[in-house]
Every structure is written in structure tokens, then in C-alpha cells.
Design a protein around this motif. Sequence first.
Motif, PDB file in Angstrom:
ATOM      1  N   VAL A  30     -39.494   3.754   9.029  1.00 44.55           N
ATOM      2  CA  VAL A  30     -38.156   5.097   9.058  1.00 44.55           C
ATOM      3  C   VAL A  30     -39.095   6.426   9.524  1.00 44.55           C
ATOM      4  N   PHE A  31     -40.248   6.606   8.444  1.00 43.40           N
ATOM      5  CA  PHE A  31     -40.782   8.026   9.059  1.00 43.40           C
ATOM      6  C   PHE A  31     -41.507   8.205  10.549  1.00 43.40           C
ATOM      7  N   HIS A  32     -41.933   7.148  11.048  1.00 40.27           N
ATOM      8  CA  HIS A  32     -42.384   6.972  12.518  1.00 40.27           C
ATOM      9  C   HIS A  32     -41.005   7.404  13.378  1.00 40.27           C
ATOM     10  N   MET A  41     -33.690  18.130  11.042  1.00 42.03           N
ATOM     11  CA  MET A  41     -32.553  17.404  10.278  1.00 42.03           C
ATOM     12  C   MET A  41     -32.616  17.760   8.729  1.00 42.03           C
ATOM     13  N   ASN A  42     -33.553  18.200   8.191  1.00 36.58           N
ATOM     14  CA  ASN A  42     -33.781  18.650   6.953  1.00 36.58           C
ATOM     15  C   ASN A  42     -33.105  19.972   6.854  1.00 36.58           C
ATOM     16  N   ASP A  43     -33.160  20.965   7.665  1.00 41.05           N
ATOM     17  CA  ASP A  43     -32.221  22.212   7.643  1.00 41.05           C
ATOM     18  C   ASP A  43     -30.719  21.878   7.654  1.00 41.05           C
ATOM     19  N   TRP A  53     -35.107  25.012  -2.948  1.00 41.18           N
ATOM     20  CA  TRP A  53     -35.703  24.125  -3.760  1.00 41.18           C
ATOM     21  C   TRP A  53     -37.234  24.236  -3.885  1.00 41.18           C
ATOM     22  N   LYS A  54     -37.622  24.038  -2.602  1.00 40.71           N
ATOM     23  CA  LYS A  54     -39.129  24.381  -2.188  1.00 40.71           C
ATOM     24  C   LYS A  54     -39.703  25.705  -2.863  1.00 40.71           C
ATOM     25  N   ARG A  55     -38.937  26.705  -2.670  1.00 41.65           N
ATOM     26  CA  ARG A  55     -39.349  27.752  -3.191  1.00 41.65           C
ATOM     27  C   ARG A  55     -39.579  27.946  -4.813  1.00 41.65           C
ATOM     28  N   GLN A 123     -54.889  10.734   5.475  1.00 41.02           N
ATOM     29  CA  GLN A 123     -54.086   9.732   5.462  1.00 41.02           C
ATOM     30  C   GLN A 123     -54.212   9.048   4.297  1.00 41.02           C
ATOM     31  N   ALA A 124     -53.195   9.027   3.414  1.00 40.61           N
ATOM     32  CA  ALA A 124     -53.511   8.250   2.055  1.00 40.61           C
ATOM     33  C   ALA A 124     -52.037   7.851   1.530  1.00 40.61           C
ATOM     34  N   ASN A 125     -52.386   6.750   0.830  1.00 42.62           N
ATOM     35  CA  ASN A 125     -51.195   6.217  -0.212  1.00 42.62           C
ATOM     36  C   ASN A 125     -51.326   6.846  -1.441  1.00 42.62           C
ATOM     37  N   ALA A 126     -50.049   7.128  -2.020  1.00 40.19           N
ATOM     38  CA  ALA A 126     -50.039   7.868  -3.353  1.00 40.19           C
ATOM     39  C   ALA A 126     -50.537   7.259  -4.345  1.00 40.19           C
ATOM     40  N   GLU A 127     -50.139   5.681  -4.133  1.00 43.66           N
ATOM     41  CA  GLU A 127     -50.748   4.845  -5.116  1.00 43.66           C
ATOM     42  C   GLU A 127     -52.160   4.685  -5.376  1.00 43.66           C
ATOM     43  N   LEU A 145     -41.578  10.656  -3.693  1.00 45.55           N
ATOM     44  CA  LEU A 145     -41.855   9.557  -4.605  1.00 45.55           C
ATOM     45  C   LEU A 145     -40.928   8.611  -4.636  1.00 45.55           C
ATOM     46  N   ARG A 146     -39.801   8.879  -4.214  1.00 42.96           N
ATOM     47  CA  ARG A 146     -38.662   7.562  -3.976  1.00 42.96           C
ATOM     48  C   ARG A 146     -38.949   6.731  -3.008  1.00 42.96           C
ATOM     49  N   ASN A 147     -39.937   7.062  -1.929  1.00 40.91           N
ATOM     50  CA  ASN A 147     -40.290   6.138  -0.926  1.00 40.91           C
ATOM     51  C   ASN A 147     -41.601   5.219  -1.176  1.00 40.91           C
ATOM     52  N   VAL A 148     -42.156   5.811  -2.423  1.00 42.41           N
ATOM     53  CA  VAL A 148     -43.225   4.910  -2.624  1.00 42.41           C
ATOM     54  C   VAL A 148     -42.930   3.541  -3.517  1.00 42.41           C
ATOM     55  N   THR A 149     -43.791   2.668  -3.028  1.00 42.43           N
ATOM     56  CA  THR A 149     -43.535   1.353  -3.485  1.00 42.43           C
ATOM     57  C   THR A 149     -43.582   1.011  -5.136  1.00 42.43           C
TER      58      THR A 149
END
Length: 253
Positions: A30-32, A41-43, A53-55, A123-127, A145-149
Motif C-alpha cells: 500500500v505505502f509503496h 491525497m492527504n490534503d 490535527w498535526k498542529r 528504516q525501522a519497524n515500530a515493533e 499505529l493502525r498499520n502496525v501488525t
Amino acid sequence: MTDKVRDQDKTHFGYKDVKPDEKEKMVAGVFHSVADSYDVMNDLMSMGVHRLWKRFTIELSAVRKGHQVLDIAGGTGDLTKQFSRLVGDTGRVVLADINESMLRVGRDRLIDQGIVGNVEYVQANAECLPFPENTFDCITIAFGLRNVTDKAEALRSMCRVLKPGGRLLVLEFSKTNNPLLTKVYDTYSFSLLPAMGKLVAGDSESYRYLAESIRKHPDQKTLEAMMKEAGFVNTTYHNMTGGIVALHKGIKP
Ligand SMILES: C[S@@+](CC[C@H](N)C(=O)[O-])C[C@H]1O[C@@H](n2cnc3c(N)ncnc32)[C@H](O)[C@@H]1O
């Protein structure tokens, strides 16, 4: 442990039940696929509201000169850019992401904007974060977070690398509590969003995954319970835009 917290042990790719290693590969796909059109797309998708939200996330971070900050799942670097200005020459921001395409787009974009000197790209996995214990004053994970296994493992890993007293901020899509808003939001997410994805990015499936992954993500109370189980204290959250997005905060004791 509540049933909802236990349900997070199951692995989903959107609405599909999948094996953990399958999920990682599918999320990577998906992210590639969306990396180059991600910012546009975000905007479009949020009508620019993701900036607000980010501010608020930056305001709640209390990051200041000299701080060490980790922006995990940092993608194209919206938060990293602001943190880089706040920490100054004596601080450091690490933009970490599992996906090399997102990291590439983020790094090129920040360098083009002159954000250099105090930002590192990892380059790192949040886990399994590759940093020593007690390293960071603040960690953020925005729409990651919702993308993390294994979300519980990721939260424990974040707690480990935070300094005592350091804060974690999780900005994520969450659950609306107004039935009318929920109806409008569902129609938007499952009809308009994939159509927009097809038109702008030539990819409707990735944006269908986005909508489904939001629905499968733990609600506000469940995520708060998961943060407590991972070791965080003084946990709070703020709903934004009627609960479409929530900003969770937790402190490492
Ligand atoms: C929706 S983007 C968010 C990017 C950025 N934080 C923002 O708010 O614009 C989600 C990011 O999470 C990253 N990601 C997904 N799973 C991850 C994992 N297990 N560890 C680290 N990053 C991950 C993706 O590669 C992607 O860049």
C-alpha cells in the motif's frame, strides 16, 4: 485484559483476517503504491484538516530546544519538519519508517525545504525500535499505529526507548460518537475515498484498505487501555472533528 484489547491480537489487513507476515507485506505494498501521491491525497482527503490535527499534536508534545524526538511511521515528514525547528541545533529528530518509498519521499521533501542538520532517517519497524533504552524526550506516531501488525509490541517498544517522564503521542483515526456524522463519514470513506484514490493516484484498493483499517482500529477507550498495559501512565486523549481522529497521550513513568 478486556475482550477488545485481546481482539487486537488478531491480525487484519483492512477487513481481511491475515497472517502477521502477510499483513506486513500487504501494508508495504500500500505505502509503496501511494508514496508519490501521499501528500496531495492527504490534503484532498482531509480537505486540509490533517494540518490542524498535526498542529495540535505539536502543541501537546511540549518539545523544545535540545530535545531528542522520534517520529515513528513518520512517512513524508510533516511532524518531523516542525520538530526540527523546535529542537534547534542542540536537539535531534529521528524520522523512522518501515517503508523505504515513504522514507525516500519524506527525506527528499525535507531536504528540498532546507530542513537539514538535525534530522536523521532510519528504516525501522515500530515493533522493534533500534534505539537504546531511555533515548527520547518525545515520541509521535501519526496515522501509523493502525498499520502496525503487533500494536501492543510497538507500544512496549516505544515505552522502552522513551526517557522516564518522556511522552508518547498517538494521533490516529478513531471512532465517531454521533450517528449522523458516522453515516456521512461511512459514505465518504467507502464510496468517495476509493474513487478519489483511483482518479488522483490511479489506485482505489489502497484507499479502500485505508477506510477498512480505520474501522478495524481500536476505539479510544481500548487504545487507552493498551497504552496502560504497555507501561504508560497519566494517559489521556482528545477527540478531534467529532472523534474522526483522536490524539492519545501517555507518559513513561
Ligand atoms: C498514513 S502514513 C502516515 C505518515 C505520517 N506520519 C503522516 O502523518 O503524514 C503511515 C506510515 O506508517 C508507516 N508504517 C506502517 N507500518 C509500520 C511499522 N510497522 N513500523 C513503522 N512504520 C510503519 C508506513 O510506511 C507509512 O509511512
